[in-house]
Motif scaffolding. Structure first.
Motif, PDB file in Angstrom:
ATOM      1  N   GLY A 133      41.738 -12.381 -69.530  1.00  0.00           N
ATOM      2  CA  GLY A 133      42.486 -13.300 -68.693  1.00  0.00           C
ATOM      3  C   GLY A 133      42.408 -12.946 -67.214  1.00  0.00           C
ATOM      4  N   ARG A 134      42.032 -11.695 -66.914  1.00  0.00           N
ATOM      5  CA  ARG A 134      41.929 -11.271 -65.518  1.00  0.00           C
ATOM      6  C   ARG A 134      40.519 -11.543 -65.009  1.00  0.00           C
ATOM      7  NH1 ARG A 134      43.424  -5.188 -63.824  1.00  0.00           N
ATOM      8  NH2 ARG A 134      41.782  -4.733 -65.331  1.00  0.00           N
ATOM      9  N   PRO A 135      40.359 -12.199 -63.882  1.00  0.00           N
ATOM     10  CA  PRO A 135      39.016 -12.517 -63.391  1.00  0.00           C
ATOM     11  C   PRO A 135      38.231 -11.257 -63.049  1.00  0.00           C
ATOM     12  CG  PRO A 135      40.680 -12.970 -61.709  1.00  0.00           C
ATOM     13  CD  PRO A 135      41.421 -12.675 -62.983  1.00  0.00           C
ATOM     14  N   ALA A 136      36.921 -11.341 -63.253  1.00  0.00           N
ATOM     15  CA  ALA A 136      36.060 -10.192 -62.960  1.00  0.00           C
ATOM     16  C   ALA A 136      36.020  -9.894 -61.468  1.00  0.00           C
ATOM     17  CB  ALA A 136      34.645 -10.447 -63.490  1.00  0.00           C
ATOM     18  N   LEU A 137      36.281 -10.913 -60.657  1.00  0.00           N
ATOM     19  CA  LEU A 137      36.201 -10.747 -59.201  1.00  0.00           C
ATOM     20  C   LEU A 137      37.314 -11.583 -58.562  1.00  0.00           C
ATOM     21  CD1 LEU A 137      32.993 -10.737 -57.077  1.00  0.00           C
ATOM     22  CD2 LEU A 137      34.833 -12.303 -56.454  1.00  0.00           C
ATOM     23  N   THR A 138      38.063 -10.947 -57.673  1.00  0.00           N
ATOM     24  CA  THR A 138      39.172 -11.637 -57.012  1.00  0.00           C
ATOM     25  C   THR A 138      38.999 -11.562 -55.495  1.00  0.00           C
ATOM     26  OG1 THR A 138      40.664 -11.021 -58.819  1.00  0.00           O
ATOM     27  CG2 THR A 138      41.671 -11.781 -56.769  1.00  0.00           C
ATOM     28  N   GLU A 139      39.131 -12.674 -54.844  1.00  0.00           N
ATOM     29  CA  GLU A 139      39.058 -12.724 -53.383  1.00  0.00           C
ATOM     30  C   GLU A 139      40.477 -12.684 -52.831  1.00  0.00           C
ATOM     31  OE1 GLU A 139      36.471 -15.370 -50.322  1.00  0.00           O
ATOM     32  OE2 GLU A 139      37.995 -16.475 -51.447  1.00  0.00           O
ATOM     33  N   VAL A 140      40.760 -11.685 -52.002  1.00  0.00           N
ATOM     34  CA  VAL A 140      42.091 -11.532 -51.392  1.00  0.00           C
ATOM     35  C   VAL A 140      41.920 -11.670 -49.886  1.00  0.00           C
ATOM     36  CG1 VAL A 140      44.128 -10.083 -51.205  1.00  0.00           C
ATOM     37  CG2 VAL A 140      42.707  -9.954 -53.259  1.00  0.00           C
ATOM     38  N   THR A 141      42.519 -12.701 -49.312  1.00  0.00           N
ATOM     39  CA  THR A 141      42.274 -13.009 -47.901  1.00  0.00           C
ATOM     40  C   THR A 141      43.380 -12.530 -46.968  1.00  0.00           C
ATOM     41  OG1 THR A 141      43.268 -15.201 -48.222  1.00  0.00           O
ATOM     42  CG2 THR A 141      40.872 -15.022 -48.487  1.00  0.00           C
ATOM     43  N   ASP A 142      44.521 -12.108 -47.510  1.00  0.00           N
ATOM     44  CA  ASP A 142      45.629 -11.651 -46.679  1.00  0.00           C
ATOM     45  C   ASP A 142      45.595 -10.129 -46.561  1.00  0.00           C
ATOM     46  OD1 ASP A 142      48.298 -12.104 -45.318  1.00  0.00           O
ATOM     47  OD2 ASP A 142      48.900 -10.768 -46.960  1.00  0.00           O
ATOM     48  N   LEU A 143      45.578  -9.632 -45.326  1.00  0.00           N
ATOM     49  CA  LEU A 143      45.443  -8.189 -45.100  1.00  0.00           C
ATOM     50  C   LEU A 143      46.588  -7.405 -45.741  1.00  0.00           C
ATOM     51  CD1 LEU A 143      44.009  -5.799 -43.807  1.00  0.00           C
ATOM     52  CD2 LEU A 143      45.265  -6.265 -41.692  1.00  0.00           C
ATOM     53  N   LYS A 144      47.837  -7.915 -45.608  1.00  0.00           N
ATOM     54  CA  LYS A 144      48.965  -7.201 -46.204  1.00  0.00           C
ATOM     55  C   LYS A 144      48.835  -7.120 -47.720  1.00  0.00           C
ATOM     56  CE  LYS A 144      52.428  -8.163 -42.621  1.00  0.00           C
ATOM     57  NZ  LYS A 144      53.754  -8.782 -42.318  1.00  0.00           N
ATOM     58  N   THR A 145      48.320  -8.167 -48.319  1.00  0.00           N
ATOM     59  CA  THR A 145      48.121  -8.164 -49.766  1.00  0.00           C
ATOM     60  C   THR A 145      47.052  -7.156 -50.155  1.00  0.00           C
ATOM     61  OG1 THR A 145      48.727 -10.507 -49.871  1.00  0.00           O
ATOM     62  CG2 THR A 145      47.586  -9.579 -51.773  1.00  0.00           C
ATOM     63  N   VAL A 146      45.996  -7.088 -49.352  1.00  0.00           N
ATOM     64  CA  VAL A 146      44.930  -6.117 -49.615  1.00  0.00           C
ATOM     65  C   VAL A 146      45.490  -4.699 -49.566  1.00  0.00           C
ATOM     66  CG1 VAL A 146      42.764  -5.147 -48.773  1.00  0.00           C
ATOM     67  CG2 VAL A 146      43.095  -7.621 -48.767  1.00  0.00           C
ATOM     68  N   VAL A 147      46.247  -4.413 -48.501  1.00  0.00           N
ATOM     69  CA  VAL A 147      46.833  -3.075 -48.353  1.00  0.00           C
ATOM     70  C   VAL A 147      47.777  -2.780 -49.520  1.00  0.00           C
ATOM     71  CG1 VAL A 147      48.320  -1.631 -46.925  1.00  0.00           C
ATOM     72  CG2 VAL A 147      46.586  -3.087 -45.853  1.00  0.00           C
ATOM     73  N   GLY A 148      48.570  -3.752 -49.915  1.00  0.00           N
ATOM     74  CA  GLY A 148      49.493  -3.560 -51.022  1.00  0.00           C
ATOM     75  C   GLY A 148      48.764  -3.293 -52.333  1.00  0.00           C
ATOM     76  N   MET A 149      47.664  -4.002 -52.580  1.00  0.00           N
ATOM     77  CA  MET A 149      46.900  -3.801 -53.816  1.00  0.00           C
ATOM     78  C   MET A 149      46.249  -2.428 -53.836  1.00  0.00           C
ATOM     79  SD  MET A 149      45.176  -7.567 -54.394  1.00  0.00           S
ATOM     80  CE  MET A 149      44.446  -7.098 -55.965  1.00  0.00           C
ATOM     81  N   ILE A 150      45.747  -1.989 -52.684  1.00  0.00           N
ATOM     82  CA  ILE A 150      45.144  -0.658 -52.627  1.00  0.00           C
ATOM     83  C   ILE A 150      46.212   0.412 -52.838  1.00  0.00           C
ATOM     84  CG2 ILE A 150      44.019   1.002 -51.091  1.00  0.00           C
ATOM     85  CD1 ILE A 150      42.454  -1.294 -49.887  1.00  0.00           C
ATOM     86  N   THR A 151      47.380   0.206 -52.243  1.00  0.00           N
ATOM     87  CA  THR A 151      48.477   1.167 -52.442  1.00  0.00           C
ATOM     88  C   THR A 151      48.880   1.240 -53.913  1.00  0.00           C
ATOM     89  OG1 THR A 151      49.292   0.745 -50.200  1.00  0.00           O
ATOM     90  CG2 THR A 151      50.825   1.755 -51.773  1.00  0.00           C
ATOM     91  N   GLU A 152      48.953   0.091 -54.560  1.00  0.00           N
ATOM     92  CA  GLU A 152      49.315   0.066 -55.977  1.00  0.00           C
ATOM     93  C   GLU A 152      48.248   0.757 -56.826  1.00  0.00           C
ATOM     94  OE1 GLU A 152      50.270  -3.180 -59.534  1.00  0.00           O
ATOM     95  OE2 GLU A 152      49.825  -3.852 -57.501  1.00  0.00           O
ATOM     96  N   ALA A 153      46.964   0.485 -56.521  1.00  0.00           N
ATOM     97  CA  ALA A 153      45.884   1.131 -57.263  1.00  0.00           C
ATOM     98  C   ALA A 153      45.903   2.638 -57.041  1.00  0.00           C
ATOM     99  CB  ALA A 153      44.539   0.543 -56.841  1.00  0.00           C
TER     100      ALA A 153
END
Length: 354
Positions: A133-153
């Protein structure tokens, strides 16, 4: 049943037979004839059975051996040369029943193992459904979201993180933010490997960051050129930059793509040199100059060379001027050509000024 399988040392005597171990012998026509005759007679003398039935001595001995192995004949304890027949049902009980019991035990173990493993099927199915159900590739265009996802990972990472940072040193603010996050990972036992370009050795904030991180257990190496920016967590998730938006990122979950990128990193890592802040006379400096020469020979402009090697345009042109002076070249292309000639031998003559 005493005496079964006890041999007397004669060539035609029975071989030792352990109950429960079925022999590989098969009943021949001679063996059937001998068994029928002994059953009719009630007993026989092992020395005369062949002559009595008109069988060659070796055939009679083989038949008797087969029948005793199958527990269908047994020697009389008081007279080892005399054989008496044994009911086939008794032979079955002695030879086959133990094997059947062993097979039943194995089948019971197999059924138990199958049942235990089957309990995990719903867990796998549920997990598979989530992955699919999770896409193989996700495009994230918001910088805060990118930073948040990296922090979570980063917080979820348990085994290893691979980071590749082309270009020169990063800003002190970013390095300090990264230090706190990365230090926490290292203290959880996560292995951290980072690749920079050689030019990052010039950068004082990066030198300080590298010193503090290596003291915590991080591994840092440098190369003259890198394949691209990426961060890989546990060989499962990779972040790469968006080609059209500096504030965006592509998050990759596809196992094959992630494995390919991690393998690419590992190859670059094997070629890289451990980070050393003072590199004026190091082999890294020579490698950077060789890379400049190679890129000039390919016809690249100064700006592109500087970008590829992660250095400022001013520093790049300074290196180019030094290289041209050392080679006696009148142009950048000629510098690349002369460098190739020198590295391969004096087989060619330098062309005129381009």
């Amino acid at each position: 049943m005493g005496g079964i399988g006890e041999g007397d040392g004669r060539s035609a005597g029975p071989r030792e037979q352990t109950a429960g171990t079925a022999p590989k012998a098969q009943l021949s026509e001679d063996a059937v004839r001998v068994f029928r005759w002994v059953s009719d007679q009630g007993s026989c003398d092992v020395r005369t059975v062949g002559a009595t039935l008109g069988l060659p001595e070796n055939c009679a001995a083989s038949a008797v051996r087969t029948l005793t192995d199958l527990l269908l004949l047994r020697h009389v304890p008081e007279d080892p040369d005399r054989l008496v027949p044994v009911a086939p049902d008794a032979a079955i009980a002695a030879l086959i029943a133990p094997k059947e019991a062993g097979l039943r035990r194995q089948l019971a173990e197999i059924d138990q193992l199958r049942g235990e493993l089957a309990l995990l099927t719903p867990l796998y199915t549920e997990g598979r459904r989530r992955w699919q159900g999770r896409p193989a590739l996700t495009e994230v265009t918001d910088l805060k979201t990118v930073v948040g996802m990296i922090t979570e990972a980063t917080m979820r990472c348990r085994r290893e993180v691979r980071t590749c940072h082309p270009g020169g040193g990063r800003s002190p603010a970013l390095l300090e933010q990264a230090f706190v996050r990365d230090r926490d990972m290292l203290r959880r036992g996560v292995r951290m490997r980072t690749l920079y370009q050689h030019t990052a050795r010039y950068h004082l904030p990066t030198q300080e960051y590298a010193r503090r991180m290596t003291a915590e257990g991080a591994e840092i190496r440098t190369l003259s050129e890198l394949f691209g920016r990426m961060v890989a967590f546990d060989g499962e998730t990779v972040f790469i930059p968006h080609q059209d938006d500096l504030d965006a990122a592509i998050v990759i979950h596809d196992p094959s793509t992630v494995a390919y990128l991690c393998t690419t990193f590992d190859h670059a890592w094997s070629l890289a040199e451990p980070y050393q802040p003072a590199w004026t006379e190091s082999s890294a400096r020579d490698e950077v100059k060789q890379a400049i020469v190679r890129l000039l020979a390919e016809g690249m402009k100064d700006e592109m060379v500087a970008r590829r090697l992660g250095m400022s345009l001013r520093t790049c042109r300074k290196h180019i001027a030094e290289i041209m002076e050392q080679l006696g070249a009148a142009s950048r292309f000629q510098a690349g050509y002369l460098a190739r000639v020198q590295s391969s031998g004096p087989a060619a003559t330098a062309p005129g000024t381009a």
